[in-house]
Design a protein around this motif. Structure first.
Motif, PDB file in Angstrom:
ATOM      1  N   GLU A 151       0.549   5.281   0.695  1.00 36.02           N
ATOM      2  CA  GLU A 151      -0.238   6.433   1.137  1.00 36.02           C
ATOM      3  C   GLU A 151       0.482   7.708   0.693  1.00 36.02           C
ATOM      4  O   GLU A 151       1.675   7.892   0.971  1.00 36.02           O
ATOM      5  CB  GLU A 151      -0.376   6.436   2.659  1.00 36.02           C
ATOM      6  CG  GLU A 151      -1.086   5.224   3.243  1.00 36.02           C
ATOM      7  CD  GLU A 151      -2.599   5.266   3.074  1.00 36.02           C
ATOM      8  OE1 GLU A 151      -3.119   6.331   2.631  1.00 36.02           O
ATOM      9  OE2 GLU A 151      -3.247   4.259   3.384  1.00 36.02           O
ATOM     10  N   SER A 169       5.785  -0.326   8.086  1.00 37.45           N
ATOM     11  CA  SER A 169       5.631   0.760   7.123  1.00 37.45           C
ATOM     12  C   SER A 169       6.879   1.636   7.164  1.00 37.45           C
ATOM     13  O   SER A 169       7.667   1.581   8.114  1.00 37.45           O
ATOM     14  CB  SER A 169       4.386   1.597   7.432  1.00 37.45           C
ATOM     15  OG  SER A 169       4.510   2.245   8.687  1.00 37.45           O
ATOM     16  N   THR A 185       8.155   5.788   5.865  1.00 33.39           N
ATOM     17  CA  THR A 185       7.771   7.081   5.301  1.00 33.39           C
ATOM     18  C   THR A 185       8.983   7.781   4.721  1.00 33.39           C
ATOM     19  O   THR A 185      10.043   7.835   5.353  1.00 33.39           O
ATOM     20  CB  THR A 185       7.113   7.972   6.363  1.00 33.39           C
ATOM     21  OG1 THR A 185       5.919   7.342   6.849  1.00 33.39           O
ATOM     22  CG2 THR A 185       6.737   9.336   5.783  1.00 33.39           C
ATOM     23  N   THR A 243       0.860  -1.194   0.000  1.00 37.94           N
ATOM     24  CA  THR A 243       0.000   0.000   0.000  1.00 37.94           C
ATOM     25  C   THR A 243       0.888   1.232   0.000  1.00 37.94           C
ATOM     26  O   THR A 243       1.929   1.258   0.660  1.00 37.94           O
ATOM     27  CB  THR A 243      -0.922   0.014   1.233  1.00 37.94           C
ATOM     28  OG1 THR A 243      -1.757  -1.153   1.219  1.00 37.94           O
ATOM     29  CG2 THR A 243      -1.805   1.254   1.249  1.00 37.94           C
ATOM     30  N   SER A 290       0.509  11.789   0.923  1.00 35.00           N
ATOM     31  CA  SER A 290      -0.018  12.969   1.606  1.00 35.00           C
ATOM     32  C   SER A 290      -0.293  14.093   0.617  1.00 35.00           C
ATOM     33  O   SER A 290      -1.070  15.011   0.898  1.00 35.00           O
ATOM     34  CB  SER A 290       0.953  13.437   2.684  1.00 35.00           C
ATOM     35  OG  SER A 290       2.224  13.747   2.130  1.00 35.00           O
ATOM     36  N   ARG A 347      -4.111  10.671  -1.296  1.00 36.84           N
ATOM     37  CA  ARG A 347      -4.798   9.495  -1.816  1.00 36.84           C
ATOM     38  C   ARG A 347      -4.063   8.237  -1.380  1.00 36.84           C
ATOM     39  O   ARG A 347      -2.897   8.271  -0.992  1.00 36.84           O
ATOM     40  CB  ARG A 347      -4.957   9.539  -3.336  1.00 36.84           C
ATOM     41  CG  ARG A 347      -3.702   9.423  -4.134  1.00 36.84           C
ATOM     42  CD  ARG A 347      -4.020   9.414  -5.638  1.00 36.84           C
ATOM     43  NE  ARG A 347      -4.360  10.726  -6.154  1.00 36.84           N
ATOM     44  CZ  ARG A 347      -5.472  10.998  -6.844  1.00 36.84           C
ATOM     45  NH1 ARG A 347      -6.367  10.062  -7.091  1.00 36.84           N
ATOM     46  NH2 ARG A 347      -5.693  12.200  -7.323  1.00 36.84           N
ATOM     47  N   THR A 348      -4.795   7.132  -1.461  1.00 35.01           N
ATOM     48  CA  THR A 348      -4.230   5.823  -1.141  1.00 35.01           C
ATOM     49  C   THR A 348      -4.135   5.010  -2.420  1.00 35.01           C
ATOM     50  O   THR A 348      -5.106   4.885  -3.161  1.00 35.01           O
ATOM     51  CB  THR A 348      -5.111   5.065  -0.123  1.00 35.01           C
ATOM     52  OG1 THR A 348      -5.172   5.816   1.093  1.00 35.01           O
ATOM     53  CG2 THR A 348      -4.539   3.681   0.170  1.00 35.01           C
TER      54      THR A 348
END
Length: 274
Positions: free
Chosen positions: A36, A84, A86, A34, A38, A54-55
């Motif tokens: 993600e 996860s 970032t 997935t 921002s 959006r994802t």
């Protein structure tokens, strides 16, 4: 001469149709992570998505033709499983590795004959080395870019095939994966120099077009949003046109690989499309 050419075209079309009917094919969609966002600003050089979060999903596919298997794209790194990470506007995560999911349908990485890569970006090659025994299928322009050194992480992912190029099959344009017209890698340059999409001809479901990263979400079909990070804008627009012509001519189902709504056009894993 013209009548002869028309006749040859009709024979070719009939042969493709017969191959589709005769082929024993099924396809599974895998969850390969997935993403993600921002801010989606970088996905349009025309400021179409500035400030829009959006994802995105990161989907991969396994296609069986008889007793041979193709893995299409290799997702985010397996080291992220259960975690996860970032970086800038991106937060990426993985729930299960590809190898783990293959076990649900009774397969191991060693049973994958071919691993087809739409392009060399990190979210499509993350688990590539788990399939080091497979024949790599990749457009020659993308393989050249990898060979010349895109970046260290990308080079590392392709090491098994860079060290033994005979185990990599490269091609300048389209490539018939199984030799029977059932699965074709389509040259769709622009996102990267040798980006490919995938055409899968399923006997019951019909023709499926997997986008690679030609599109990242469905509204790009309508507004022709070209990401800032694509290598060639003109090539991208030409590939948009070709992709949609193929879609219309074959009455295909488009599946945008990063769009969560689009991947639901195919059965949820571990069910398959036939």
């Amino acid at each position: 001469m013209r009548n002869w050419m028309i006749g040859l075209a009709l024979v070719g079309a009939a042969s493709a149709a017969q191959a589709q009917e005769a082929a024993d094919i099924e396809m599974w969609r895998l969850d390969c992570g997935t993403i993600e966002l921002s801010d989606s600003a970088s996905f349009s050089d025309g400021h179409l998505y500035d400030g829009v979060p959006r994802t995105l999903t990161d989907s991969c596919y396994v296609i069986r033709n008889g007793d041979r298997y193709l893995l299409w794209d290799a997702g985010l790194p397996g080291a992220l499983a259960g975690n996860s990470m970032t970086s800038g506007v991106y937060t990426v995560s993985v729930e299960r590795t590809i190898a783990d999911q293959l076990g649900d349908i009774g397969l191991t990485p060693e049973q994958i004959n071919f691993v087809g890569i739409s392009h060399y970006h990190f979210d499509h090659i993350g688990q590539l080395t788990d399939f080091a025994q497979s024949t790599l299928l990749i457009n020659e322009r993308d393989f050249a870019a990898v060979t010349e050194g895109v970046d260290g992480d990308t080079t590392a992912a392709f090491t098994p095939w860079l060290e033994n190029s005979e185990r990599a099959t490269t091609f300048p344009r389209d490539h018939d994966v199984f030799g029977d017209g059932s699965v074709t890698m389509l040259a769709m340059p622009g996102h990267t120099p040798g980006h490919s999409a995938l055409l899968v001809r399923l006997p019951e479901t019909g023709n499926i077009l997997l986008s690679g990263d030609l599109y990242h979400f469905r509204e790009q079909i309508e507004n022709r949003g070209v990401p800032q990070f694509n290598t060639d804008r003109a090539d991208t627009l030409a590939s948009f046109e070709r992709f949609l012509q193929i879609d219309q001519a074959l009455e295909a189902i488009i599946v945008i690989q990063h769009d969560p709504g689009d991947v639901e056009r195919l059965p949820a894993f571990p069910a398959s499309a036939n």
